[in-house]
Motif scaffolding. Structure first.
Motif, PDB file in Angstrom:
ATOM      1  N   LEU A  97      57.768  39.573  62.614  1.00 27.64           N
ATOM      2  CA  LEU A  97      57.264  40.788  63.269  1.00 27.64           C
ATOM      3  C   LEU A  97      57.942  41.016  64.609  1.00 27.64           C
ATOM      4  CD1 LEU A  97      53.473  40.426  62.421  1.00 27.64           C
ATOM      5  CD2 LEU A  97      55.044  42.149  61.516  1.00 27.64           C
ATOM      6  N   LEU A  98      58.205  39.940  65.343  1.00 26.21           N
ATOM      7  CA  LEU A  98      58.899  40.081  66.622  1.00 26.21           C
ATOM      8  C   LEU A  98      60.322  40.607  66.428  1.00 26.21           C
ATOM      9  CD1 LEU A  98      57.732  36.920  68.586  1.00 26.21           C
ATOM     10  CD2 LEU A  98      57.199  39.303  69.108  1.00 26.21           C
ATOM     11  N   GLY A  99      60.897  40.346  65.261  1.00 19.28           N
ATOM     12  CA  GLY A  99      62.220  40.900  64.981  1.00 19.28           C
ATOM     13  C   GLY A  99      62.220  42.417  65.037  1.00 19.28           C
ATOM     14  N   TYR A 100      61.111  43.035  64.642  1.00 17.66           N
ATOM     15  CA  TYR A 100      61.018  44.496  64.728  1.00 17.66           C
ATOM     16  C   TYR A 100      60.907  44.943  66.174  1.00 17.66           C
ATOM     17  CZ  TYR A 100      60.705  44.816  59.700  1.00 17.66           C
ATOM     18  OH  TYR A 100      61.005  44.751  58.359  1.00 17.66           O
ATOM     19  N   LEU A 173      49.891  43.810  59.145  1.00 19.18           N
ATOM     20  CA  LEU A 173      51.069  44.161  59.939  1.00 19.18           C
ATOM     21  C   LEU A 173      52.346  43.881  59.161  1.00 19.18           C
ATOM     22  CD1 LEU A 173      50.071  42.870  63.493  1.00 19.18           C
ATOM     23  CD2 LEU A 173      50.514  45.246  62.846  1.00 19.18           C
ATOM     24  N   GLY A 174      52.329  42.846  58.340  1.00 13.92           N
ATOM     25  CA  GLY A 174      53.507  42.516  57.547  1.00 13.92           C
ATOM     26  C   GLY A 174      53.877  43.594  56.552  1.00 13.92           C
ATOM     27  N   VAL A 175      52.924  44.454  56.220  1.00  9.68           N
ATOM     28  CA  VAL A 175      53.199  45.613  55.358  1.00  9.68           C
ATOM     29  C   VAL A 175      53.475  46.850  56.202  1.00  9.68           C
ATOM     30  CG1 VAL A 175      52.188  47.186  53.651  1.00  9.68           C
ATOM     31  CG2 VAL A 175      51.850  44.718  53.436  1.00  9.68           C
ATOM     32  N   ALA A 176      52.646  47.086  57.210  1.00  8.49           N
ATOM     33  CA  ALA A 176      52.748  48.320  57.985  1.00  8.49           C
ATOM     34  C   ALA A 176      53.994  48.375  58.858  1.00  8.49           C
ATOM     35  CB  ALA A 176      51.505  48.493  58.857  1.00  8.49           C
ATOM     36  N   VAL A 177      54.319  47.264  59.518  1.00  9.38           N
ATOM     37  CA  VAL A 177      55.431  47.291  60.482  1.00  9.38           C
ATOM     38  C   VAL A 177      56.773  47.562  59.811  1.00  9.38           C
ATOM     39  CG1 VAL A 177      56.719  45.908  62.152  1.00  9.38           C
ATOM     40  CG2 VAL A 177      54.220  45.952  62.221  1.00  9.38           C
ATOM     41  N   LEU A 185      53.815  50.861  66.895  1.00  7.90           N
ATOM     42  CA  LEU A 185      52.921  51.704  66.101  1.00  7.90           C
ATOM     43  C   LEU A 185      52.003  50.844  65.236  1.00  7.90           C
ATOM     44  CD1 LEU A 185      55.332  54.581  65.004  1.00  7.90           C
ATOM     45  CD2 LEU A 185      53.692  54.570  66.899  1.00  7.90           C
ATOM     46  N   GLY A 186      52.511  49.709  64.760  1.00 12.22           N
ATOM     47  CA  GLY A 186      51.675  48.806  63.983  1.00 12.22           C
ATOM     48  C   GLY A 186      50.500  48.290  64.793  1.00 12.22           C
ATOM     49  N   LEU A 187      50.751  47.921  66.045  1.00 14.01           N
ATOM     50  CA  LEU A 187      49.671  47.439  66.906  1.00 14.01           C
ATOM     51  C   LEU A 187      48.670  48.554  67.222  1.00 14.01           C
ATOM     52  CD1 LEU A 187      51.666  45.156  69.370  1.00 14.01           C
ATOM     53  CD2 LEU A 187      50.162  44.438  67.510  1.00 14.01           C
ATOM     54  N   ALA A 188      49.180  49.766  67.409  1.00 12.71           N
ATOM     55  CA  ALA A 188      48.280  50.898  67.654  1.00 12.71           C
ATOM     56  C   ALA A 188      47.401  51.157  66.430  1.00 12.71           C
ATOM     57  CB  ALA A 188      49.082  52.143  68.015  1.00 12.71           C
ATOM     58  N   VAL A 231      51.597  52.223  54.336  1.00 10.36           N
ATOM     59  CA  VAL A 231      50.846  52.211  55.593  1.00 10.36           C
ATOM     60  C   VAL A 231      49.369  52.473  55.323  1.00 10.36           C
ATOM     61  CG1 VAL A 231      50.587  53.295  57.854  1.00 10.36           C
ATOM     62  CG2 VAL A 231      52.877  52.871  56.931  1.00 10.36           C
ATOM     63  N   ALA A 232      49.075  53.366  54.391  1.00  7.63           N
ATOM     64  CA  ALA A 232      47.684  53.650  54.045  1.00  7.63           C
ATOM     65  C   ALA A 232      47.002  52.405  53.473  1.00  7.63           C
ATOM     66  CB  ALA A 232      47.606  54.805  53.049  1.00  7.63           C
ATOM     67  N   ASP A 233      47.718  51.644  52.644  1.00  2.44           N
ATOM     68  CA  ASP A 233      47.156  50.410  52.087  1.00  2.44           C
ATOM     69  C   ASP A 233      46.875  49.399  53.202  1.00  2.44           C
ATOM     70  OD1 ASP A 233      47.248  51.313  49.456  1.00  2.44           O
ATOM     71  OD2 ASP A 233      49.252  50.496  49.098  1.00  2.44           O
ATOM     72  N   ALA A 234      47.818  49.272  54.132  1.00  2.00           N
ATOM     73  CA  ALA A 234      47.620  48.343  55.251  1.00  2.00           C
ATOM     74  C   ALA A 234      46.420  48.760  56.094  1.00  2.00           C
ATOM     75  CB  ALA A 234      48.887  48.283  56.106  1.00  2.00           C
ATOM     76  N   ALA A 235      46.274  50.058  56.339  1.00  3.42           N
ATOM     77  CA  ALA A 235      45.138  50.550  57.121  1.00  3.42           C
ATOM     78  C   ALA A 235      43.820  50.270  56.400  1.00  3.42           C
ATOM     79  CB  ALA A 235      45.293  52.041  57.389  1.00  3.42           C
ATOM     80  N   SER A 236      43.795  50.432  55.085  1.00  3.70           N
ATOM     81  CA  SER A 236      42.592  50.136  54.310  1.00  3.70           C
ATOM     82  C   SER A 236      42.237  48.656  54.417  1.00  3.70           C
ATOM     83  CB  SER A 236      42.796  50.514  52.836  1.00  3.70           C
ATOM     84  OG  SER A 236      42.975  51.903  52.692  1.00  3.70           O
ATOM     85  N   PHE A 237      43.237  47.799  54.339  1.00  2.00           N
ATOM     86  CA  PHE A 237      43.018  46.355  54.455  1.00  2.00           C
ATOM     87  C   PHE A 237      42.417  46.019  55.816  1.00  2.00           C
ATOM     88  CE2 PHE A 237      44.354  41.877  54.789  1.00  2.00           C
ATOM     89  CZ  PHE A 237      43.983  41.402  53.532  1.00  2.00           C
ATOM     90  N   LEU A 238      42.930  46.660  56.868  1.00  4.73           N
ATOM     91  CA  LEU A 238      42.413  46.418  58.228  1.00  4.73           C
ATOM     92  C   LEU A 238      40.936  46.816  58.323  1.00  4.73           C
ATOM     93  CD1 LEU A 238      45.454  47.720  60.305  1.00  4.73           C
ATOM     94  CD2 LEU A 238      44.612  45.356  60.259  1.00  4.73           C
ATOM     95  N   VAL A 239      40.579  47.936  57.751  1.00  3.43           N
ATOM     96  CA  VAL A 239      39.191  48.381  57.793  1.00  3.43           C
ATOM     97  C   VAL A 239      38.289  47.370  57.077  1.00  3.43           C
ATOM     98  CG1 VAL A 239      37.572  50.135  56.944  1.00  3.43           C
ATOM     99  CG2 VAL A 239      39.731  50.830  58.000  1.00  3.43           C
ATOM    100  N   LEU A 240      38.748  46.863  55.944  1.00  4.84           N
ATOM    101  CA  LEU A 240      37.945  45.919  55.167  1.00  4.84           C
ATOM    102  C   LEU A 240      37.804  44.562  55.847  1.00  4.84           C
ATOM    103  CD1 LEU A 240      39.468  46.842  51.713  1.00  4.84           C
ATOM    104  CD2 LEU A 240      37.091  47.197  52.371  1.00  4.84           C
TER     105      LEU A 240
END
Length: 245
Positions: A97-100, A173-177, A185-188, A231-240
């Motif tokens: 992730l830091l590579g990004y 983050l590994g999916v969204a970033v 944007l991933g952290l936001a 990104v939508a899948d990652a956001a759903s995972f975060l909510v869950l």
């Protein structure tokens, strides 16, 4: 014989959640789901477990004997990453992730056309400002394609932020970033400052402006739709993952 690459036959009729001493497991016809590394698919929250079971319930259109692929199980894939890759070795994911951050999308600015230059300033600067105010991390920007080295203290600050996140958040983050091309944007997204749609809108500013100026490209549009789904899948995972979910 299966059709799509990686396709498999559905062999179960029922997918259900079973509460166990150390979490909530997903079972297929009473048997535990095992991930590629042999780990049982078991998570800490019921809401996530129910969503995982829902994916398995809907796989192959809900038909026993039908075909499904890993792409039909995005939440399961993130849970698998959390359990089998991140939990044993968080440092590898944090390093990736830091590579990004070292090549942060928001830090590479166009020199022309003027419309894109102005849009990048308006849409990207606020998120670099947010990162500085929220986490004390200041990233450098550059014009054109010339690389920019980010300060060591900025990378150290971002590492500290990632170190403080749970295995599940790192999996999301590994999916969204990679889809966004942006750790900022991933952290936001993680902190609820951006929705999935807002994050992908910001991340695809260059492509959207190009299509506006020179016309839409079917292949490019399909790529953007695929990124939007990720990104939508990652956001759903975060909510869950949230307590109480």
């Amino acid at each position: 014989m299966t059709g799509a690459p990686g396709a498999r036959r559905r062999f179960w009729d029922r997918a259900e959640v079973v509460e166990e001493a150390d979490g909530f497991a997903v079972r297929l016809d009473g048997r535990p789901v095992r991930l590629p590394g042999g780990t049982v698919l078991r998570v800490g929250g019921r809401a996530l477990a129910e969503a995982l079971a829902g994916e398995w319930r809907d796989a192959a259109g809900g038909r026993t004997g039908g075909e499904f692929t890993p792409s039909d199980l995005p939440l399961t894939r993130m849970a698998g990453t959390m359990l089998e890759r991140i939990a044993p070795d968080r440092a590898a994911t944090i390093g990736a992730l830091l590579g990004y951050a070292r090549h942060e999308l928001l830090c590479y600015r166009a020199r022309y056309p003027a419309l894109l230059v102005e849009r990048q300033r308006q849409e990207w600067d606020p998120w670099l400002d947010w990162l500085r105010a929220r986490h004390g991390v200041a990233l450098r920007t550059t014009d054109g394609v010339m690389p920019v080295d980010q300060p060591d203290d900025a990378l150290a600050g971002l590492r500290a932020v990632l170190d403080g996140e749970s295995d599940g958040v790192l999996a999301a983050l590994g999916v969204a970033v990679p889809a966004l091309g942006s750790l900022v944007l991933g952290l936001a997204l993680v902190e609820g400052r951006l929705t999935a749609e807002q994050a992908i809108w910001c991340a695809t500013l260059d492509e959207r402006t190009q299509m506006e100026l020179w016309g839409a490209d079917a292949e490019q549009a399909a790529r953007l739709e695929r990124l939007r789904a990720e990104v939508a899948d990652a956001a759903s995972f975060l909510v869950l993952l949230r307590p109480g979910s």
